[in-house]
Design an enzyme around this catalytic site. Sequence first.
Site, PDB file in Angstrom:
ATOM      1  N   ASP A   1     -21.868   3.220  84.716  1.00  0.00           N
ATOM      2  CA  ASP A   1     -21.265   3.630  83.443  1.00  0.00           C
ATOM      3  C   ASP A   1     -21.645   5.062  83.100  1.00  0.00           C
ATOM      4  O   ASP A   1     -22.830   5.407  83.055  1.00  0.00           O
ATOM      5  CB  ASP A   1     -21.742   2.705  82.324  1.00  0.00           C
TER       6      ASP A   1
ATOM      7  N   ASP B   1     -25.543   5.611  89.641  1.00  0.00           N
ATOM      8  CA  ASP B   1     -25.333   4.864  88.404  1.00  0.00           C
ATOM      9  C   ASP B   1     -23.840   4.562  88.244  1.00  0.00           C
ATOM     10  O   ASP B   1     -23.002   5.163  88.914  1.00  0.00           O
ATOM     11  CB  ASP B   1     -25.868   5.695  87.236  1.00  0.00           C
TER      12      ASP B   1
ATOM     13  N   ASP C   1     -26.346   9.865  84.769  1.00  0.00           N
ATOM     14  CA  ASP C   1     -25.759  10.627  83.672  1.00  0.00           C
ATOM     15  C   ASP C   1     -26.668  10.739  82.455  1.00  0.00           C
ATOM     16  O   ASP C   1     -26.241  11.287  81.438  1.00  0.00           O
ATOM     17  CB  ASP C   1     -24.432   9.979  83.241  1.00  0.00           C
TER      18      ASP C   1
END
Length: 228
Positions: A20, A18, A178
Amino acid sequence: MDSIISLDHSRIDAAIVDLDGTMVDTVGDFEQALARTLADLELPPVDRAFITRTVGRGSAHLLTETLAHAGGGSGLLDQAWAHYQRHYAAVNGRHADVYPGVREGLAAMRARGWRLACVTNKPRAFAVALVEAKGLLAPFAHVFGGDSFERHKPDPLPLIKTCEALAASPAHTLMVGDSRNDCEAARAAGCPVVLVSYGYNHGEPVADACPDRVIERLDALFCDAVGQ
């Protein structure tokens, strides 16, 4: 100390990472672009804490929630979208920082021969520009955004399609993210999943998503803790 559940790295030959909140802290970019967009619409800015809780589900969701939070009606969405796209393009990467351990973690994955792809809910054009600006593009065979497929995370489709692009089976492709969106997408696609502890998980403890492992830095993936 990071939380460890058995994860057999010898069974992994590819990884989906991922962007961001996992590789780059981009809240500053969102804050600037949203503030300028809301000013154009004569609406008050939203605070950083709200942005941190809201990012991760794609730009359309972020903008819709931001308008509602700032007191703007849904009828402003198209107008806001045009302003936001222009402002985000202008600030993309300028107020963002690569998290500690990311470069080292990506290098360690490549050193093991893993094929890598970046999959984010950010529009692909913004994602490619950001990854390139931060010097993170080279390790990746592919960069896919929220507009690359018919659906975006937490739907498993982006991960399934990315595994196909990497010529890797989901069972042997690690998802590194995240948030619970990354975890839910990975579980549904059949991928093992590791989450970082520092990203944007909508204000919830990342361990609650029940990944296979939680790490404090990307370069801690291959050890019990940094420095060991």
